[in-house]
Write a protein that holds these residues in place. Sequence first.
Motif, PDB file in Angstrom:
ATOM      1  N   ALA A 111     -15.330  -0.849  42.526  1.00 36.46           N
ATOM      2  CA  ALA A 111     -16.585  -0.163  42.182  1.00 36.46           C
ATOM      3  C   ALA A 111     -17.286   0.367  43.428  1.00 36.46           C
ATOM      4  O   ALA A 111     -17.905   1.440  43.387  1.00 36.46           O
ATOM      5  CB  ALA A 111     -17.503  -1.103  41.421  1.00 36.46           C
ATOM      6  N   SER A 112     -17.181  -0.353  44.541  1.00 34.04           N
ATOM      7  CA  SER A 112     -17.866   0.096  45.757  1.00 34.04           C
ATOM      8  C   SER A 112     -17.331   1.446  46.241  1.00 34.04           C
ATOM      9  O   SER A 112     -18.064   2.228  46.836  1.00 34.04           O
ATOM     10  CB  SER A 112     -17.751  -0.953  46.865  1.00 34.04           C
ATOM     11  OG  SER A 112     -16.449  -0.982  47.387  1.00 34.04           O
ATOM     12  N   ARG A 171     -25.164  13.390  38.249  1.00 36.98           N
ATOM     13  CA  ARG A 171     -25.113  11.975  38.636  1.00 36.98           C
ATOM     14  C   ARG A 171     -24.058  11.232  37.821  1.00 36.98           C
ATOM     15  O   ARG A 171     -24.295  10.145  37.284  1.00 36.98           O
ATOM     16  CB  ARG A 171     -26.474  11.295  38.492  1.00 36.98           C
ATOM     17  CG  ARG A 171     -27.597  11.909  39.277  1.00 36.98           C
ATOM     18  CD  ARG A 171     -27.750  11.480  40.703  1.00 36.98           C
ATOM     19  NE  ARG A 171     -27.731  10.027  40.897  1.00 36.98           N
ATOM     20  CZ  ARG A 171     -27.168   9.457  41.957  1.00 36.98           C
ATOM     21  NH1 ARG A 171     -26.609  10.176  42.886  1.00 36.98           N
ATOM     22  NH2 ARG A 171     -27.178   8.157  42.101  1.00 36.98           N
ATOM     23  N   SER A 172     -22.875  11.857  37.731  1.00 42.18           N
ATOM     24  CA  SER A 172     -21.796  11.242  36.959  1.00 42.18           C
ATOM     25  C   SER A 172     -20.463  11.404  37.679  1.00 42.18           C
ATOM     26  O   SER A 172     -20.299  12.290  38.515  1.00 42.18           O
ATOM     27  CB  SER A 172     -21.722  11.843  35.561  1.00 42.18           C
ATOM     28  OG  SER A 172     -21.338  13.195  35.623  1.00 42.18           O
ATOM     29  N   ALA A 224     -18.449   9.177  33.493  1.00 41.34           N
ATOM     30  CA  ALA A 224     -19.349   8.025  33.394  1.00 41.34           C
ATOM     31  C   ALA A 224     -20.446   8.132  34.439  1.00 41.34           C
ATOM     32  O   ALA A 224     -20.222   8.632  35.545  1.00 41.34           O
ATOM     33  CB  ALA A 224     -18.572   6.732  33.579  1.00 41.34           C
ATOM     34  N   SER A 225     -21.610   7.639  34.097  1.00 43.30           N
ATOM     35  CA  SER A 225     -22.743   7.633  35.017  1.00 43.30           C
ATOM     36  C   SER A 225     -22.580   6.510  36.045  1.00 43.30           C
ATOM     37  O   SER A 225     -21.744   5.617  35.886  1.00 43.30           O
ATOM     38  CB  SER A 225     -24.043   7.409  34.236  1.00 43.30           C
ATOM     39  OG  SER A 225     -24.060   6.090  33.704  1.00 43.30           O
ATOM     40  N   VAL A 226     -23.416   6.550  37.074  1.00 47.51           N
ATOM     41  CA  VAL A 226     -23.409   5.496  38.090  1.00 47.51           C
ATOM     42  C   VAL A 226     -23.711   4.153  37.430  1.00 47.51           C
ATOM     43  O   VAL A 226     -23.047   3.153  37.716  1.00 47.51           O
ATOM     44  CB  VAL A 226     -24.441   5.804  39.208  1.00 47.51           C
ATOM     45  CG1 VAL A 226     -24.545   4.641  40.178  1.00 47.51           C
ATOM     46  CG2 VAL A 226     -24.088   7.092  39.935  1.00 47.51           C
ATOM     47  N   ALA A 227     -24.687   4.133  36.539  1.00 47.04           N
ATOM     48  CA  ALA A 227     -25.032   2.877  35.857  1.00 47.04           C
ATOM     49  C   ALA A 227     -23.850   2.355  35.044  1.00 47.04           C
ATOM     50  O   ALA A 227     -23.547   1.155  35.067  1.00 47.04           O
ATOM     51  CB  ALA A 227     -26.250   3.076  34.958  1.00 47.04           C
ATOM     52  N   ARG A 228     -23.173   3.251  34.369  1.00 46.18           N
ATOM     53  CA  ARG A 228     -22.065   2.824  33.511  1.00 46.18           C
ATOM     54  C   ARG A 228     -20.900   2.258  34.319  1.00 46.18           C
ATOM     55  O   ARG A 228     -20.302   1.269  33.918  1.00 46.18           O
ATOM     56  CB  ARG A 228     -21.601   3.984  32.643  1.00 46.18           C
ATOM     57  CG  ARG A 228     -20.623   3.542  31.600  1.00 46.18           C
ATOM     58  CD  ARG A 228     -20.509   4.555  30.505  1.00 46.18           C
ATOM     59  NE  ARG A 228     -19.597   4.056  29.501  1.00 46.18           N
ATOM     60  CZ  ARG A 228     -18.905   4.815  28.702  1.00 46.18           C
ATOM     61  NH1 ARG A 228     -19.053   6.121  28.752  1.00 46.18           N
ATOM     62  NH2 ARG A 228     -18.099   4.295  27.831  1.00 46.18           N
ATOM     63  N   VAL A 229     -20.578   2.862  35.462  1.00 47.82           N
ATOM     64  CA  VAL A 229     -19.476   2.318  36.263  1.00 47.82           C
ATOM     65  C   VAL A 229     -19.882   1.012  36.951  1.00 47.82           C
ATOM     66  O   VAL A 229     -19.019   0.271  37.421  1.00 47.82           O
ATOM     67  CB  VAL A 229     -18.913   3.317  37.310  1.00 47.82           C
ATOM     68  CG1 VAL A 229     -18.392   4.568  36.642  1.00 47.82           C
ATOM     69  CG2 VAL A 229     -19.905   3.632  38.392  1.00 47.82           C
TER      70      VAL A 229
END
Length: 182
Positions: A165-166, A106-107, A44-49
């Motif tokens: 998430a952090s 970036r994943s 998963a990408s940074v945006a997705r997580v």
Amino acid sequence: MLLQLVANHPEAIFTILRKTPVWVWGLLAGFLALGISQLRDRTASVARVSILPVAMTIFSLSGAFSALGGSPHLASAIAAWLIAAAVAFAVLAPGRADAQFDPVRRSFRLPGSVVPLLLIVGIFLVKYVVGVELAMAPRLVQDTQYALVVAALYGAFTGVFVGRASRLWRLALRPAAAGIAA
């Protein structure tokens, strides 16, 4: 209150479930699908997580405000929400993520976990139970202890989601910081 009703009159659960709007079951099905998708290893990408903690924070806040918006204890409830979120975040954020980050793509490579499913179902159940209780006894919003417990539950779920998430966000930021220092 609801637990007491169901314990004393188990047949009441069928009436409660029957009177639940159909869209609630659709929402539950969507949440279950989202949680089940977290059971398997994935990329998963940074945006997705970032989507899940943001969405669950919005769901948590909407639950707290829809339940307690008419409460004379709203300010205290907001404080309880913030404190519970901060405590849960502080407990979870320092840990290590069980993931790997690929800075080129970036994943993340994420292992499957039952935790997101349990958290999603947990926050759904809190919202559902609170909704049923307030439909049966609207004056519960006047009860200080009830308002604070409900707000704290919602806040704790938010803190857990954002804290977990952090850990991932730190993985994503570490290579960038190392590149800057080099």
